[in-house]
Design a protein around this motif. Structure first.
Motif, PDB file in Angstrom:
ATOM      1  N   ILE A 193       9.403   3.975   0.509  1.00 35.52           N
ATOM      2  CA  ILE A 193       9.755   3.583   1.877  1.00 35.52           C
ATOM      3  C   ILE A 193      11.271   3.609   2.002  1.00 35.52           C
ATOM      4  O   ILE A 193      11.980   3.081   1.143  1.00 35.52           O
ATOM      5  CB  ILE A 193       9.213   2.172   2.190  1.00 35.52           C
ATOM      6  CG1 ILE A 193       7.689   2.155   2.011  1.00 35.52           C
ATOM      7  CG2 ILE A 193       9.598   1.739   3.586  1.00 35.52           C
ATOM      8  CD1 ILE A 193       7.085   0.766   2.115  1.00 35.52           C
ATOM      9  N   TYR A 226       0.790  -1.233   0.000  1.00 41.24           N
ATOM     10  CA  TYR A 226       0.000   0.000   0.000  1.00 41.24           C
ATOM     11  C   TYR A 226       0.824   1.286   0.000  1.00 41.24           C
ATOM     12  O   TYR A 226       0.269   2.368  -0.139  1.00 41.24           O
ATOM     13  CB  TYR A 226      -0.939   0.016   1.219  1.00 41.24           C
ATOM     14  CG  TYR A 226      -1.842  -1.197   1.280  1.00 41.24           C
ATOM     15  CD1 TYR A 226      -2.868  -1.374   0.355  1.00 41.24           C
ATOM     16  CD2 TYR A 226      -1.643  -2.179   2.239  1.00 41.24           C
ATOM     17  CE1 TYR A 226      -3.690  -2.495   0.394  1.00 41.24           C
ATOM     18  CE2 TYR A 226      -2.465  -3.301   2.297  1.00 41.24           C
ATOM     19  CZ  TYR A 226      -3.487  -3.454   1.372  1.00 41.24           C
ATOM     20  OH  TYR A 226      -4.285  -4.564   1.408  1.00 41.24           O
ATOM     21  N   SER A 227       2.128   1.185   0.159  1.00 45.05           N
ATOM     22  CA  SER A 227       2.953   2.389   0.267  1.00 45.05           C
ATOM     23  C   SER A 227       4.114   2.386  -0.716  1.00 45.05           C
ATOM     24  O   SER A 227       4.644   1.335  -1.065  1.00 45.05           O
ATOM     25  CB  SER A 227       3.517   2.523   1.697  1.00 45.05           C
ATOM     26  OG  SER A 227       2.479   2.581   2.643  1.00 45.05           O
ATOM     27  N   ASP A 228       4.487   3.592  -1.155  1.00 40.57           N
ATOM     28  CA  ASP A 228       5.648   3.787  -2.017  1.00 40.57           C
ATOM     29  C   ASP A 228       6.696   4.607  -1.256  1.00 40.57           C
ATOM     30  O   ASP A 228       6.425   5.149  -0.181  1.00 40.57           O
ATOM     31  CB  ASP A 228       5.254   4.529  -3.300  1.00 40.57           C
ATOM     32  CG  ASP A 228       4.350   3.695  -4.193  1.00 40.57           C
ATOM     33  OD1 ASP A 228       4.720   2.553  -4.508  1.00 40.57           O
ATOM     34  OD2 ASP A 228       3.264   4.187  -4.560  1.00 40.57           O
TER      35      ASP A 228
END
Length: 345
Positions: free
Chosen positions: A48, A44-46
């Motif tokens: 990081i 769900y995240s970019d």
């Protein structure tokens, strides 16, 4: 497609931290600005950070012993044919990664709190890389090695002549070196052709995916091992019957189908996971299916095998010729071709 799942070992013991592996995966970002980098991402995240990846993986190891893997590495290597179907390699491979991690989760024969495992139970971080370098085990490097050995010997002679330890004609020795360099069977195809050596960057599209997966689930309470030998079974644990195991065959099959469905890829038999299983379990069946393909598909299959170094002229031309002797002769070459074009077992 070639996919591997490995536990990260340092010698005889497992890595106690993801730090070294994360640092290795950051190599392509050296010297780049933040906006130019390929960042770690998860479901769900970019974007990081590497520091956050290390902390999340290292802090998610409750009750794991030193002799147990703390995390696994999944490497996803699309073939050059598959990469041609991508419009935007980074974004497309991110989308594919998120899709196959759902396949990964569904391949566990486990329940968590009475519910099947989903991708939300998996703690992972992934990274796209676009470069590869030749290793000492690569065929091109190995077959160039006799030339490398002779070149090194001549260079040592030149050094000794320059340091008055030997007499000889330096110009002639340099000429011999130049001839050996040009005669090596494997050369780079770019400007200024050079003999392929270990560490040299590979040409063409080399995009691939690295995924770091925690051994423990996202809650840090359940151990999820893709290395489990128990494909689908139940065992008594603390007075309860619990499911266990990871079905690699199911994961590899799903991952291939997911790629084909996501990108509209028409897969040839010669590059399919099924072909690798056929070849390993029943080589005669493998060649029979290969020869029984429609003419257009068979031509593509032979092209794929030929590009991978299989001696096409020696492949039997009909099913009658599929003999044990032929299979033994071709086995090594076909293994290389299958490895470069399909999902690994």
């Amino acid at each position: 497609m070639y996919i591997t799942i490995t536990a990260q070992k340092l010698g005889k013991t497992y890595a106690q931290s993801a730090a070294e592996f994360v640092e290795y995966l950051e190599k392509e970002n050296q010297g780049l600005e933040w906006e130019e980098m390929e960042h770690f991402f998860n479901q769900y995240s970019d974007e990081i950070s590497a520091e956050n990846v290390i902390k999340e993986i290292d802090d998610n190891t409750a009750k794991l012993k030193k002799v147990e893997p703390k995390f696994y590495s999944i490497t996803v290597n699309p073939s050059k044919y598959e990469l041609r179907k991508l419009q935007n390699s980074s974004e497309d491979l991110k989308r594919y990664t998120r899709a196959i991690m759902k396949d990964y989760a569904s391949s566990f024969n486990r329940d968590i709190n009475g519910k099947p495992i989903t991708v939300d139970d998996i703690k992972y971080f992934a990274k796209i890389e676009h470069q590869r370098t030749f290793k000492g085990t690569d065929r091109q490097v190995r077959e160039n090695q006799p030339f490398a050995t002779k070149i090194l010997k001549l260079k040592k002679e030149i050094w000794k002549i320059e340091n008055d330890e030997l007499t000889g004609n330096i110009k002639q020795l340099k000429s011999e070196i130049a001839k050996l360099e040009a005669s090596a069977p494997h050369q780079s195809r770019g400007l200024g052709r050079k003999r392929i050596v270990q560490g040299m960057q590979k040409e063409g599209s080399q995009s691939h995916i690295h995924i770091i997966v925690s051994r423990k689930d996202a809650s840090n309470s359940v151990s999820l091992s893709p290395g489990s030998k128990y494909r689908s079974s139940e065992v008594m644990l603390n007075g309860k019957m619990v499911k266990r195991g990871f079905d690699r065959d199911s994961f590899f099959t799903k991952a291939e189908k997911t790629f084909d469905a996501t990108f509209g890829y028409k897969r040839n038999y010669a590059e399919s996971y099924q072909s690798k299983k056929d070849f390993i379990k029943n080589p005669k069946l493998y060649f029979s299916v290969l020869l029984g393909l429609p003419a257009s598909e068979k031509a593509i299959a032979f092209k794929i095998l030929g590009k991978s170094g299989v001696p096409i002229a020696s492949i039997p031309t009909n099913k009658v010729q599929v003999a044990l002797k032929t299979i033994r002769y071709l086995k090594r070459g076909v293994e290389v071709a299958i490895k470069s074009g399909s999902i690994g077992i």
